[in-house]
Design an enzyme around this catalytic site. Structure first.
Site, PDB file in Angstrom:
ATOM      1  N   LYS A   1       0.879  -1.241   0.110  1.00  0.00           N
ATOM      2  CA  LYS A   1      -0.098  -0.044   0.053  1.00  0.00           C
ATOM      3  C   LYS A   1       0.969   1.179  -0.036  1.00  0.00           C
ATOM      4  O   LYS A   1       1.509   1.662   0.807  1.00  0.00           O
ATOM      5  CB  LYS A   1      -0.974   0.017   1.276  1.00  0.00           C
ATOM      6  CG  LYS A   1      -1.493   1.297   1.802  1.00  0.00           C
ATOM      7  CD  LYS A   1      -2.552   2.053   1.145  1.00  0.00           C
ATOM      8  CE  LYS A   1      -2.824   3.242   1.491  1.00  0.00           C
ATOM      9  NZ  LYS A   1      -2.011   4.251   1.182  1.00  0.00           N
TER      10      LYS A   1
ATOM     11  N   GLY B   1       6.020   5.243   8.661  1.00  0.00           N
ATOM     12  CA  GLY B   1       5.212   6.165   8.571  1.00  0.00           C
ATOM     13  C   GLY B   1       5.031   6.951   9.885  1.00  0.00           C
ATOM     14  O   GLY B   1       6.488   6.989  10.617  1.00  0.00           O
TER      15      GLY B   1
ATOM     16  N   GLU C   1       8.230   1.551  11.696  1.00  0.00           N
ATOM     17  CA  GLU C   1       9.437   2.399  11.524  1.00  0.00           C
ATOM     18  C   GLU C   1       8.831   3.885  11.547  1.00  0.00           C
ATOM     19  O   GLU C   1       8.171   4.117  10.545  1.00  0.00           O
ATOM     20  CB  GLU C   1      10.092   2.251  10.132  1.00  0.00           C
ATOM     21  CG  GLU C   1      10.640   0.802   9.921  1.00  0.00           C
ATOM     22  CD  GLU C   1      11.878   0.237  10.783  1.00  0.00           C
ATOM     23  OE1 GLU C   1      12.395   1.188  10.986  1.00  0.00           O
ATOM     24  OE2 GLU C   1      11.988  -0.791  10.822  1.00  0.00           O
TER      25      GLU C   1
ATOM     26  N   CYS D   1      12.973  10.710   7.681  1.00  0.00           N
ATOM     27  CA  CYS D   1      12.851  10.251   8.993  1.00  0.00           C
ATOM     28  C   CYS D   1      13.942  10.312  10.069  1.00  0.00           C
ATOM     29  O   CYS D   1      13.979  10.625  11.248  1.00  0.00           O
ATOM     30  CB  CYS D   1      12.331   8.854   9.061  1.00  0.00           C
ATOM     31  SG  CYS D   1      13.723   7.772   8.449  1.00  0.00           S
TER      32      CYS D   1
ATOM     33  N   GLU E   1       8.133  16.044  15.936  1.00  0.00           N
ATOM     34  CA  GLU E   1       8.836  16.120  14.652  1.00  0.00           C
ATOM     35  C   GLU E   1       8.042  17.110  13.759  1.00  0.00           C
ATOM     36  O   GLU E   1       6.878  17.437  13.793  1.00  0.00           O
ATOM     37  CB  GLU E   1       8.755  14.609  14.004  1.00  0.00           C
ATOM     38  CG  GLU E   1       9.209  14.455  12.800  1.00  0.00           C
ATOM     39  CD  GLU E   1       8.957  13.218  12.430  1.00  0.00           C
ATOM     40  OE1 GLU E   1       7.847  12.710  12.493  1.00  0.00           O
ATOM     41  OE2 GLU E   1       9.878  12.301  11.522  1.00  0.00           O
TER      42      GLU E   1
END
Ligand code: NAD
Length: 494
Positions: A188, A241, A264, A299, A398
């Protein structure tokens, strides 16, 4: 990487895209589509099929059928290895096409995407191709008269849900080891960047991957992602994500079939500069790109810069000069240093973070403005805030954009304390010429990755994963294979 090659591909028409189910490209049963919008100029590139729960179910059924048939899961390892190498070769043969397609879709500067996307994806498929015939079982040291065998087996159906930054690289980090282990996969992609992964899926078919071994469902996270997460016949969910979605996936697993969930997630990675760093000019250059490359949509971005007070002003002055000079512009121009923000919603979130930081008392020294080097596109200049304190949102949350928070520290203990004062634990870096200090910091930093006198660049041979709220799994390296294999014991009376 030549400008002429890129220019020849940049306006190529892209057909509307379907779902890949059992080796066939099909329309969604929902009949719905959503536009793939280019952040370069805000124009629609094509329509993507929006998978509904029934489409997802068909994709999972196809993966299950192919898995149980043994067409891939029981194929001779040497043959599986060959097909994975062939996929890597197809990626190499279509390198420019994949790189340009991906940049049109998500806006990463081509200089970076060229290496990080098709380059990494091909290397990843070659690497895991080589793992296929090196997965040995074990014989346990059991007493006389018994034999204990440990088999390593593919698990079954793996659902991979991936984000919009580096879709090809991150997608390959999941698909390649899952396939190498003998599983079937339902992928996906993010609704914000599906195109290069859809192209990769076709290259996999062309390379001889049997129908149903890789299926692709595009569409929204809330519908297609959720349907995968709650499906009773998905064995493993491998996710990269955001933290909030990661939490939803754990809940979905608990409320469905207890599928394994590997996460992750994000980070607020500390980049720690000591006054004994061997080369402050080099440290400033690399640190700037450690946060600003791909507009901070990385990330592991070094988004919290901790600088020892004695070199703070000098180091910040160097960074300001670099940040102000970075060329933000058309990501398909080979001289562009910083490309576009991947989507409008992320640009809005970045702006909110900039305003909030100013409101909370941090000092904006450079950047943070929305600009329009290409009409209609989403662009922002690299921002640097100093006078950030540990309690501010900018030091804790973040942003996933080109926004750097700078905090001073006094000595090693203080620097370490600030670095570990976070719910995250993805990446980190230490700049020092003192070997003992470097090793102490490597031991004491709560992070999945510690860079020493560099930032970024670890290749496929080493794992990437976080601790604390940055996640629980590792992509890359031989260790990633463990996620996609089951151990089975055979206990035999002789
Ligand atoms: P996101 O969590 O919004 O989306 C990621 C994927 O999850 C997309 O495919 C999306 O469609 C899907 N999704 C969304 N809602 C869902 C739901 N309810 N159920 C199931 N699936 C759902 O993340 P993003 O904005 O695409 O990516 C940015 C985030 O990813 C950042 O937090 C970043 O740090 C993180 N990231 C982490 C790594 C890593 O290796 N640790 C790498 C890249 C990005």
């Amino acid at each position: 990487m030549k400008q002429e090659t890129i220019d020849a591909l940049r306006h190529q028409a892209i057909p509307d895209q379907g779902l890949l189910i059992h080796g066939q490209w099909v329309a969604s049963l929902s009949g719905q589509s959503l536009p793939a919008v280019s952040p370069i100029d805000g124009q629609t590139l094509c329509q993507l099929a929006v998978a509904c729960a029934e489409d997802v179910d068909l994709a999972v059924q196809s993966a299950r059928r192919s898995f149980e048939s043994g067409v891939w899961s029981r194929m001779a390892p040497a043959q599986r290895k060959q097909i994975l190498h062939r996929i890597a070769q197809r990626i190499e043969a279509h390198h420019a096409e994949l790189a340009v397609l991906g940049v049109r879709d998500n806006g990463t500067e081509i200089a970076m995407a060229w290496k990080a996307e098709p380059g990494s994806a091909a290397a990843t498929f070659h690497y895991y191709a080589e793992c296929v015939d090196k997965i040995n079982g074990e014989i346990a040291p059991t007493p006389e008269g018994t034999l204990g065998l440990i088999h390593k087996e593919p698990v079954g159906v793996v659902a991979a849900i991936v984000p919009w930054n580096f879709p090809l690289m991150i997608g390959a980090w999941k698909i390649a080891p899952a396939l190498a282990a003998g599983n079937s996969v339902v992928l996906k992609p993010s609704e914000e960047a599906s195109l290069s992964l859809l192209r990769l899926a076709q290259l996999c078919l062309d390379a001889g991957l049997p129908p149903g071994v890789l299926n692709v469902v595009t569409g929204t996270g809330a519908v297609a992602g959720e349907a995968l997460a709650r499906h009773m016949d998905v064995d493993i969910l491998s996710f990269t994500g955001s933290g909030p979605v990661g939490r939803l996936l754990l809940k979905a697993s608990a409320e469905s079939n207890l599928k394994r969930v590997y996460l992750e997630l994000g980070g607020k990675s500390p980049n720690i500069v000591f006054d004994d760093a061997p080369d402050l000019a080099q440290a400033a250059k690399v640190s700037a790109m450690g946060i600003y490359r791909n507009s901070g949509q990385v990330c592991v971005a070094g988004s919290r810069l901790l600088v020892q007070r004695s070199v703070h002003d000098e180091f910040v002055a160097r960074l300001l000069k670099i940040a102000a000079s970075l060329r933000v512009g058309d990501p398909l121009d080979v001289t562009t240093e910083i490309g576009a923000i991947s989507n409008r919603a992320q640009l809005v979130r970045n702006q909110q973070a900039v305003h909030r930081a100013s409101e909370q008392g941090a000092r904006l020294r450079v950047g943070g403005e929305v600009i329009s080097p290409v009409a209609g596109g989403y662009y922002m200049t690299p921002a640097l805030f100093d006078q950030v304190t540990p309690d501010m949102a900018l030091a804790r949350d973040e942003v996933f954009g080109p926004v750097l928070a700078v905090l001073p520290f006094d000595d090693e203990d203080h620097g370490l304390h600030l670095a570990n004062d976070s719910v995250y634990g993805l990446a980190s870096a230490v700049w020092t010429g003192n070997l003992s200090r470097a090793h102490r910091m490597v031991r004491n930093l709560k992070a999945g990755v510690v860079h020493v006198n560099t930032y970024g660049g670890p290749d496929i041979t080493v794992p990437l994963g976080g601790v604390r709220q940055s996640g629980n799994g590792h992509d890359k390296s031989m260790h990633a294979m463990d996620k996609y294999l089951d151990l089975k014991t055979a206990w035999i009376q002789l």
